[in-house]
Design a protein around this motif. Structure first.
Motif, PDB file in Angstrom:
ATOM      1  N   ALA A 360       0.835  -1.205   0.000  1.00  0.00           N
ATOM      2  CA  ALA A 360       0.000   0.000   0.000  1.00  0.00           C
ATOM      3  C   ALA A 360       0.871   1.257   0.000  1.00  0.00           C
ATOM      4  N   ILE A 361       1.984   1.240   0.753  1.00  0.00           N
ATOM      5  CA  ILE A 361       2.896   2.398   0.785  1.00  0.00           C
ATOM      6  C   ILE A 361       3.580   2.574  -0.559  1.00  0.00           C
ATOM      7  N   VAL A 362       3.977   1.456  -1.183  1.00  0.00           N
ATOM      8  CA  VAL A 362       4.620   1.534  -2.503  1.00  0.00           C
ATOM      9  C   VAL A 362       3.656   2.109  -3.531  1.00  0.00           C
ATOM     10  N   GLN A 363       2.401   1.657  -3.505  1.00  0.00           N
ATOM     11  CA  GLN A 363       1.407   2.205  -4.424  1.00  0.00           C
ATOM     12  C   GLN A 363       1.215   3.711  -4.203  1.00  0.00           C
ATOM     13  N   TYR A 364       1.227   4.099  -2.948  1.00  0.00           N
ATOM     14  CA  TYR A 364       1.102   5.519  -2.629  1.00  0.00           C
ATOM     15  C   TYR A 364       2.310   6.295  -3.167  1.00  0.00           C
ATOM     16  N   PHE A 365       3.484   5.669  -3.078  1.00  0.00           N
ATOM     17  CA  PHE A 365       4.710   6.289  -3.597  1.00  0.00           C
ATOM     18  C   PHE A 365       4.623   6.457  -5.112  1.00  0.00           C
ATOM     19  N   CYS A 366       4.131   5.431  -5.787  1.00  0.00           N
ATOM     20  CA  CYS A 366       4.023   5.510  -7.242  1.00  0.00           C
ATOM     21  C   CYS A 366       3.064   6.627  -7.664  1.00  0.00           C
ATOM     22  N   ARG A 367       2.053   6.868  -6.869  1.00  0.00           N
ATOM     23  CA  ARG A 367       1.040   7.859  -7.231  1.00  0.00           C
ATOM     24  C   ARG A 367       1.394   9.258  -6.741  1.00  0.00           C
ATOM     25  N   PHE A 368       1.954   9.340  -5.526  1.00  0.00           N
ATOM     26  CA  PHE A 368       2.170  10.662  -4.909  1.00  0.00           C
ATOM     27  C   PHE A 368       3.620  10.902  -4.470  1.00  0.00           C
ATOM     28  N   GLY A 369       4.523  10.047  -4.905  1.00  0.00           N
ATOM     29  CA  GLY A 369       5.916  10.187  -4.461  1.00  0.00           C
ATOM     30  C   GLY A 369       6.587  11.466  -4.893  1.00  0.00           C
ATOM     31  N   HIS A 370       6.040  12.133  -5.896  1.00  0.00           N
ATOM     32  CA  HIS A 370       6.649  13.375  -6.374  1.00  0.00           C
ATOM     33  C   HIS A 370       6.289  14.568  -5.498  1.00  0.00           C
ATOM     34  N   LEU A 371       5.364  14.383  -4.555  1.00  0.00           N
ATOM     35  CA  LEU A 371       4.930  15.495  -3.706  1.00  0.00           C
ATOM     36  C   LEU A 371       5.879  15.674  -2.521  1.00  0.00           C
ATOM     37  N   PRO A 372       6.143  16.908  -2.106  1.00  0.00           N
ATOM     38  CA  PRO A 372       7.042  17.138  -0.955  1.00  0.00           C
ATOM     39  C   PRO A 372       6.513  16.537   0.347  1.00  0.00           C
ATOM     40  N   CYS A 373       5.200  16.316   0.433  1.00  0.00           N
ATOM     41  CA  CYS A 373       4.611  15.834   1.679  1.00  0.00           C
ATOM     42  C   CYS A 373       4.626  14.321   1.802  1.00  0.00           C
ATOM     43  N   PHE A 374       5.182  13.612   0.808  1.00  0.00           N
ATOM     44  CA  PHE A 374       5.095  12.147   0.824  1.00  0.00           C
ATOM     45  C   PHE A 374       5.660  11.542   2.103  1.00  0.00           C
ATOM     46  N   THR A 375       6.858  11.945   2.490  1.00  0.00           N
ATOM     47  CA  THR A 375       7.511  11.329   3.655  1.00  0.00           C
ATOM     48  C   THR A 375       6.727  11.579   4.934  1.00  0.00           C
ATOM     49  N   SER A 376       6.266  12.809   5.145  1.00  0.00           N
ATOM     50  CA  SER A 376       5.487  13.090   6.351  1.00  0.00           C
ATOM     51  C   SER A 376       4.144  12.356   6.326  1.00  0.00           C
ATOM     52  N   ASP A 377       3.600  12.103   5.118  1.00  0.00           N
ATOM     53  CA  ASP A 377       2.343  11.366   5.009  1.00  0.00           C
ATOM     54  C   ASP A 377       2.479   9.941   5.535  1.00  0.00           C
ATOM     55  N   VAL A 378       3.579   9.264   5.169  1.00  0.00           N
ATOM     56  CA  VAL A 378       3.689   7.827   5.479  1.00  0.00           C
ATOM     57  C   VAL A 378       4.513   7.542   6.723  1.00  0.00           C
ATOM     58  N   GLU A 379       5.034   8.590   7.351  1.00  0.00           N
ATOM     59  CA  GLU A 379       5.939   8.387   8.483  1.00  0.00           C
ATOM     60  C   GLU A 379       5.319   7.547   9.588  1.00  0.00           C
ATOM     61  N   MET A 380       4.075   7.841   9.963  1.00  0.00           N
ATOM     62  CA  MET A 380       3.469   7.139  11.093  1.00  0.00           C
ATOM     63  C   MET A 380       3.175   5.680  10.761  1.00  0.00           C
ATOM     64  N   PHE A 381       2.964   5.362   9.472  1.00  0.00           N
ATOM     65  CA  PHE A 381       2.683   3.977   9.105  1.00  0.00           C
ATOM     66  C   PHE A 381       3.946   3.113   9.177  1.00  0.00           C
ATOM     67  N   ILE A 382       5.077   3.722   8.892  1.00  0.00           N
ATOM     68  CA  ILE A 382       6.348   2.990   8.905  1.00  0.00           C
ATOM     69  C   ILE A 382       6.722   2.564  10.320  1.00  0.00           C
ATOM     70  N   GLU A 383       6.220   3.290  11.315  1.00  0.00           N
ATOM     71  CA  GLU A 383       6.578   3.006  12.703  1.00  0.00           C
ATOM     72  C   GLU A 383       6.230   1.584  13.133  1.00  0.00           C
ATOM     73  N   VAL A 384       5.207   0.992  12.532  1.00  0.00           N
ATOM     74  CA  VAL A 384       4.775  -0.345  12.975  1.00  0.00           C
ATOM     75  C   VAL A 384       5.619  -1.460  12.372  1.00  0.00           C
ATOM     76  N   LEU A 385       6.522  -1.142  11.432  1.00  0.00           N
ATOM     77  CA  LEU A 385       7.363  -2.159  10.798  1.00  0.00           C
ATOM     78  C   LEU A 385       8.626  -2.398  11.609  1.00  0.00           C
ATOM     79  N   ASN A 386       9.094  -3.632  11.646  1.00  0.00           N
ATOM     80  CA  ASN A 386      10.356  -3.936  12.322  1.00  0.00           C
ATOM     81  C   ASN A 386      11.519  -3.560  11.399  1.00  0.00           C
ATOM     82  N   PRO A 387      12.758  -3.489  11.914  1.00  0.00           N
ATOM     83  CA  PRO A 387      13.901  -3.042  11.096  1.00  0.00           C
ATOM     84  C   PRO A 387      14.087  -3.825   9.801  1.00  0.00           C
ATOM     85  N   ASN A 388      13.899  -5.140   9.842  1.00  0.00           N
ATOM     86  CA  ASN A 388      14.088  -5.937   8.620  1.00  0.00           C
ATOM     87  C   ASN A 388      13.055  -5.567   7.557  1.00  0.00           C
TER      88      ASN A 388
END
Length: 1012
Positions: A360-388
């Motif tokens: 879902a994050i990759v799809q969001y990147f493909c669609r909106f990755g060119h926007l400056p707000c992309f990283t702040s948009d997905v930051e909270m979702f990445i928190e639930v992933l482990n380092p690997n």
């Protein structure tokens, strides 16, 4: 009565108009001539006197203005035949307010209202006075009287807002809300409501009492039609239903909102929260901090059964997919972010799959990755992933980061987003190797070079696409410096940012990073210039000044610091004095929600940690500036009322709840708060920095600092008095100082010791253990200046009191003199020897040395001056007994040794400064340049700057644009290096001037000793 209130005291308007015209045009002398002529004809006119007082106050004559105001007030109170109108009273109110005598303005209006209890204009003036005094109870009482007098809805709402303020900002209990509800209910029954804001206030009163059902009933009734915007009405309805526990109905409401506004992100969160019966978002909103908003959304693990959870999530997914299909042709991000949030919630419930979330994050990147707000948009979702899984996601994003479009700007934006998400996923890349970091920096530099061409035709004040890349590069270069201690990386970071500012001068983020980097190497004058270029004004002083204040408070740039403190305190004092105007305007314009907001914001500013620190540090700066002359110091202490107001602040601070209004998100990663700088310590790896700062810990620490510093002015005053009394010839043989001074100083020493974490007895033991105590360095380390200050004040108290500290073994008194001399000598000489002469070395040791010289050493010098002044022969008094002579002579001998010690220590500092100053400037510049130029090697510092430099020198003006080409032609690394050298040199020269004044004072003390 109408005719009675038509003119001000019966004076024709044609005689008053020229006075007001002169005041408005700031021609105060001309206005004063006019008012003098007016008073000649109307000597007993309160209005004419009020005008004269106003003019005098504007001319800078507050005492005369106050006296004239009192005369006018006296006339109003004693002469019933005089006309009493609002124009006279409001003019008096203006003057009384500016002279900080609001109580007198209120008393004038109270007297007028008692004489004319049915005059609405006077009652509104009285209400205004109470608004300025923040007297919520009296506001309520006056508003009720006005409501009873004319029955207008606005006055009822004024009373209700005053009740709310008693509950939210005063000491009023929640039972008062019942009174507000009763007043509104009664008015609605007889008159209804006519203002949308009145309905909002009514609902908020019910909501504060958890009467959600009643609020829903009102909103759904006829009064609901007052809210003209349907979506706003639905949001309130959904919130009330959710808080009432009717999650299904609330979810339906938010679903309806999303069908109308599919990009409303908060409504998605509310919708999902209601579907899963998770009310944590409402709890978070109740305590949210608008200054430091959380980037993460808390959610509870749903209490629903697995079947119920799956069903609700399935319904949510189907609805979100429908919205995605309906909005496929536009750039709305909400539906796609919502699908990621659904996967996150499933993972938290342990019902999801990491791969689905990553897809879902990759799809969001493909669609909106060119926007400056992309990283702040997905930051909270990445928190639930482990380092690997984070590394796996990074690989997936990398595969999809290749250009997918023929639009260069979008490809550039996608590259920028990838670099930003790369740093985020890799924990700011603290686990990457040095070579990986360098390669990443070079890649970002190459992308930045390509991006400049897209901005060649932009106005200088327009943001350039890709300018964030230099921020990312700087962050990694500083990390490389922290890991390797290779100063070349630090210099390169400064060069890169200066290079970026040469291209576009208005990037405030570059300036803030430069400010901190220049501060680290000690070029504080340059840091200060960059801070000034930010043009920080008004409320930005509160939110942004934390970038420069902490460094300036411990620097020798006293003139600049004095200007900063005065500007900041003037803004704060003016705002706090005049903020009531905003509140009263909100009342008059019936914007009742703003009434609450303005009052709460004013209270936040009053409790601002930065404001309280500035209030304490401003007088301490005055004491530092005058510490070389005891007469001037005593004049400063007299103006500070001998430190008593700050002692009162110290007593109050413990019960206050501090606010922190700084914009911490604008700070660099290496100094997340003003109290912490990771570059001053060793590299700690990925675990170095907690993502969330504990505000409770900050508040406790800040309270302790403010309380401790608030004691200093009073302790200086008492120490001078104690030293003076100890040497006077009329003191008793046993040497006891007047009891009041001794007992108060002891009490403050006990408090100071407690703030250091010790009892007075324990603190004294620590001092007396020097130099053999094993725990000495451990205890002194983090609070060295505080401990040295404590020792200075302890020594002053011990000049006469033998309660805790006894004379030394030879009978000389007191032993603390020798300990204090040894302490200062140890730390000053240690710092002088340990300080590096390299131009880019850390400023930490020099900063500590400056603090020692300007505080404990300065206070020590004042105590010595006080002793010497008291024991100089006057020729008028008879000598006391021999025992007193022996005691005094032994102390004079001790003072002589101390003065000699202090002189030699200051001379050592001056010697080090001279050695640094004698280093040729060109040699320092060459050292800086060579530190990041590594002869074309493919590792180490210099690669990034070489990439930037070679690219821009290979391009002509047509490719870069005239503005950028001309800017780069006048830019030179050598100029930046020279600026670094000059900046540090200016600071050291200011420190040298302070040391020179200290030496001059010490020489004067030696001359005084020679006269004994």
């Amino acid at each position: 009565m109408a005719s009675k209130f038509g003119l001000a005291g019966g004076i024709p308007e044609r005689r008053v108009r020229p006075i007001w015209d002169a005041i408005d045009s700031r021609q105060f002398k001309n206005a004063f001539k006019h008012v003098t002529a007016l008073l000649a004809k109307h000597p007993n006119s309160p209005y004419a006197l009020a005008l004269k007082a106003l003019i005098l106050e504007r001319m800078g004559k507050p005492d005369e203005a106050f006296s004239v105001c009192l005369n006018a007030k006296e006339l109003l109170f004693t002469n019933d035949s005089l006309l009493m109108d609002d124009l006279t009273l409001s003019t008096l109110q203006i003057v009384f307010q500016r002279l900080d005598h609001l109580d007198l303005a209120a008393s004038c209006y109270e007297h007028a209202c008692s004489k004319f209890p049915t005059n609405l204009e006077l009652m509104m003036g009285l209400f205004n006075c109470y608004v300025r005094e923040y007297s919520f109870v009296k506001q309520q009482q006056t508003a009720i009287k006005m409501y009873k007098l004319v029955g207008e809805e606005r006055f009822l709402l004024w009373a209700v807002c005053s009740i709310q303020l008693q509950v939210l900002c005063g000491n009023g209990g929640e039972k008062l809300l019942l009174l507000a509800e009763g007043l509104l209910k009664k008015h609605v029954a007889s008159h209804g409501l006519h203002e949308p804001d009145a309905l909002i206030v009514y609902i908020s009163i019910l909501e504060q009492q958890a009467k959600f059902g009643d609020a829903l009933e009102i909103l759904s009734g006829n009064l609901g039609s007052l809210l003209m915007i349907e979506v706003e009405k639905l949001r309130i309805q959904g919130r009330l239903l959710a808080r009432a526990g009717d999650h299904a109905a609330a979810a339906a409401i938010f679903k309806k909102i999303l069908e109308t506004c599919p990009d409303d992100w908060m409504s998605y969160l509310h919708y999902l929260g209601c579907l899963l019966e998770d009310d944590s978002i409402w709890c978070d909103e109740a305590v949210k901090d608008p200054v430091h908003p959380s980037r993460f959304i808390n959610c509870k693990v749903s209490h629903l059964t697995d079947e119920e959870f799956d069903s609700q999530v399935s319904n949510a997914s189907a609805f979100i997919q429908k919205l995605q299909a309906d909005t496929a042709n536009n750039s709305l991000r909400g539906p796609y972010l919502a699908s990621i949030e659904v996967e996150r919630r499933k993972l938290l419930r342990e019902k999801g799959n990491d791969d689905y979330l990553m897809d879902a994050i990759v799809q969001y990147f493909c669609r909106f990755g060119h926007l400056p707000c992309f990283t702040s948009d997905v930051e909270m979702f990445i928190e639930v992933l482990n380092p690997n899984k984070k590394m796996e996601l990074l690989e997936k994003l990398k595969k999809n980061s290749d250009p997918l479009t023929t639009v260069p700007a979008k490809n550039l934006g996608r590259s920028l987003s990838f670099f930003k998400i790369q740093q985020l996923l890799m924990g700011d890349m603290f686990e990457s190797s040095l070579s990986e970091l360098e390669v990443c920096c070079v890649q970002m530099a190459e992308v930045y070079c390509k991006s400049v061409a897209f901005s060649k035709d932009l106005d200088p004040q327009e943001s350039m696409q890709g300018e964030e890349l230099l921020l990312l590069i700087c962050n990694l270069l500083v990390q490389l410096f922290w890991r390797t201690k290779n100063v070349g990386y630090l210099v390169e970071a400064i060069m890169v940012l200066e290079f970026g500012l040469a291209i576009r001068r208005y990037v405030w983020q570059y300036k803030i990073l430069l400010l901190h980097l220049y501060s680290y190497i000690g070029a504080l004058s340059v840091a200060y210039e960059w801070y000034k270029s930010l043009d920080v004004k008004n409320i930005l002083m509160e939110t942004l000044s934390h970038h420069i204040y902490p460094q300036m408070l411990v620097s020798p740039l006293w003139t600049e610091l004095d200007g900063l403190l005065k500007d900041y305190l003037k803004f704060m004092d003016d705002y706090l004095r005049e903020s009531a105007d905003l509140t009263f305007h909100a009342y008059r314009h019936r914007n009742y929600s703003k009434v609450i907001e303005f009052v709460q914001f004013k209270e936040q500013l009053q409790r601002s940690s930065q404001y309280l620190v500035a209030r304490v540090e401003a007088p301490i700066l005055q004491l530092k500036q005058n510490s070389d002359n005891i007469e001037e110091e005593e004049g400063v202490l007299k103006s500070l009322k001998c430190g008593i107001p700050f002692l009162e602040l110290s007593n109050e601070i413990g019960s206050k709840s501090l606010t922190f209004l700084e914009d911490l998100q604008s700070r660099p990663w290496w100094t997340p708060t003003s109290e912490k700088n990771f570059l001053l310590g060793p590299f700690e790896g990925i675990s170095f920095c907690p993502r969330r700062i504990s505000m409770n810990e900050r508040e406790t620490s800040c309270k302790r600092v403010i309380e401790k510093r608030s004691l200093v002015p009073r302790m200086i005053y008492l120490s001078i008095q104690s030293a003076s009394a100890s040497m006077k010839e009329n003191v008793e043989v046993n040497g006891s100082v007047p009891t009041k001074i001794s007992s108060e100083l002891k009490l403050l020493l006990e408090r100071y010791a407690q703030l250091l974490g010790f009892s007075l007895r324990e603190a004294v033991d620590v001092i007396m253990d020097f130099p053999g105590g094993e725990r000495f360095s451990e205890v002194f380390g983090p609070n060295l200046i505080d401990w040295l200050n404590f020792t200075v004040f302890l020594n002053a108290w011990n000049l006469n009191s033998r309660e805790l500290v006894q004379p030394d073994g030879n009978g000389n008194r007191p032993h603390t003199w020798n300990i204090l001399d040894s302490l200062l000598e140890k730390y000053i000489l240690e710092k002088v020897k340990s300080m590096e002469s390299e131009i880019c070395s850390s400023w930490g040791d020099v900063q500590l040395l400056i603090q020692i010289v300007t505080e404990p050493l300065a206070w020590y010098g004042l105590i010595i001056q006080s002793c010497l002044r008291s024991c100089l022969p006057s020729g008028k008094k008879k000598k006391k007994s021999g025992s007193v002579d022996h005691s005094s002579s032994s102390l004079v001998h001790t003072i002589t040794n101390s003065v000699q010690h202090l002189s030699s220590m200051v001379e050592e500092i001056m010697k080090w400064i001279r050695e640094w100053k004698n280093t040729p400037e060109d040699k320092n510049v060459e050292y800086i340049i060579s530190s990041f130029r590594n002869n074309e090697q493919n590792d180490g510092p210099g690669q990034i700057f070489r990439t930037l430099d070679s690219f821009f020198h290979s391009k002509d003006g047509a490719e870069l644009g005239d503005r950028i080409s001309q800017s780069l032609e006048s830019w030179s690394p050598a100029d930046v290096a020279r600026k670094m050298v000059t900046g540090k040199h200016e600071v050291l020269m200011e420190f040298s001037k302070i040391c020179e004044l200290k030496l001059r004072s010490l020489r004067s003390m030696k001359q005084q000793i020679a006269q004994l």
